[in-house]
Design a protein around this motif. Sequence first.
Motif: not given
Lengths: 339, 259
Positions: A31-32, A35-36, A38-39, A143, A147, A150
Amino acid sequence: MRVRALTLRICRQFIRDKRTLALLFVAPLFILTLVYFIFGGSGSPPKIGAVGLPNAIVSGLEASADVVDYGSWDEALEDLRGQDLDAVLALRSGKPALLLEGSDPSRSRAVLLAVSALQRQSASQALQPEISYLHGKAGMSSFDSFGPVMIGFFSFFFVFLLAGVAFLRERTTGTMERLLATPIRRQEVVLGYLCGFGVFALAQAALIACFAVYVLGMYMTGSIWLILLVNLLLTLTALTLGTLLSAFAGSEFQIIQFVPIVIVPQAFFSGLFPLDGMSPWLHKLTYLMPLYYGGDALRGIMIRGEGFGGIAADIAVLVVFSLSFAALNVVALRKQRAI
Amino acid sequence: MTRIVNSGMGDGGGRMSDAGEPAIDLERVGRSFDGRSILKDVNLRIGRGELFGLLGPSGSGKSTLIKLIAGIDKPEGGRIRVLGRQVPSLALLSNIGYMAQSDALYGELSAKENLQFFGAMFKLPGARLAERLEAALSTVGLSSDAGKPVARFSGGMKRRLSLAIALLHEPELLILDEPTVGIDPVLRVSIWSSLLALRERGTTILLTTHVMDEADRCDRIGLIREGTLTAVGSPAELKAESGASTIEEAFIRLGGEKR
């Protein structure tokens, strides 16, 4: 002896349950990473338009950015508006000026990093551009900014879920009753769970933090050991809260129902989203959220490079959370056995 | 309301040691869940070294009674003393071997690891644990499966492992909830002979069953129905009392006339 045996048992059960192990270790990384991407993440180097800059500066910038030379400010501005550039750096009336496109915080940050690298490189020149934005404003989070929160969030979320379900399963399969038919003390049960899960919580925290910093290249100026400490405390809070709440759940499904009630609000109040616009009384709720303190500490360490002194208050609060949840756990076990 | 046959000590067994209090002593014990009364006013004394069987249909309150005696649950009224101590007591649990109705085992662990875990709960030192582990496994005929994960065990094997765990620390009092359910006849015979051997050595055994021929082998039995102990006595006494030739018949006559 009992605590050690309980710890060992939990470790053995974990190691033989490969899927759960995968959930604990691989899912947060997955997931991280999402996200990385995506952002924005690191992406390609920023594109900076240079107007009338000395060669020394241009070649210095080229170390960390793509530099395009423009003959006039207006030409560069047009490309900036067309989003072909991330920023324009120019000498205007003798002073350096930096205009950022600004709609993507991660791009802006990359530009600022490139420019500040240049500053450090050529300290004597005192290149301190006046910074302005075409869109948006300075200090928008990205991020790098959320981050750290997160990292804490994933540790918290997965440990909460697993500990809650594991404790519940002990109850529904009758092993808890069986265990409590032995002379083990209730605090030994809770302590054994803390140690057994603590081993995996620590491993997970280390893996997530190292992955974020060394593989995803998350911005990080502080000590990795402090990150591990905060993450461990955060997961211990999640562990004790998960086992505590599992006392009020009758099935695995009901544990999942705690997610929107316990986890989601924490995500909202943890600093992932700006809270400035919130009414003050609602804002006070943040003080009840363990994740807020974890996120605050992680952010302090990673972005502001704070040492132990700077995050001591956060750490103290997390310790208090863990200890009080653990104590409540011991009390809640009374439901299973009177003594 | 009900007839209590010989609610004191059974003279049939005659195994009660003179020393000290009875192994189990219940006085007016009651328990209800959500306002529904499960056990009503139960009085029962079980002597040391006795093999006592609780007989009753499912839902009659057998397991509830057993949990109260084991100190896992708490009565709402009345007094429970076990081995001369007030229940619940943590120290008492060291002297009790408990086997629940459902097999509460850790499926991911092997039989041996399950036993080791519970051995540690009773603080058995290494050498004694190893010795007791062998003994308990061989009693239930699981020595050759000791290394297998319990998740791959059959229902009968799990039942046997549960029994082995209850026997592990050589408790003074064994409380077994339906110990032979799902166990094949051959093994049932061998388990019963180990139970009888334990009794010879002075272990008090309280078990529940609804197998009538097992009830016949107990020193005394208690018939329980809808939360009330309707009759207590040796199998012979109960048969004589009810004029029945089998325990099954006696059970129906002594317990069923309530309505």
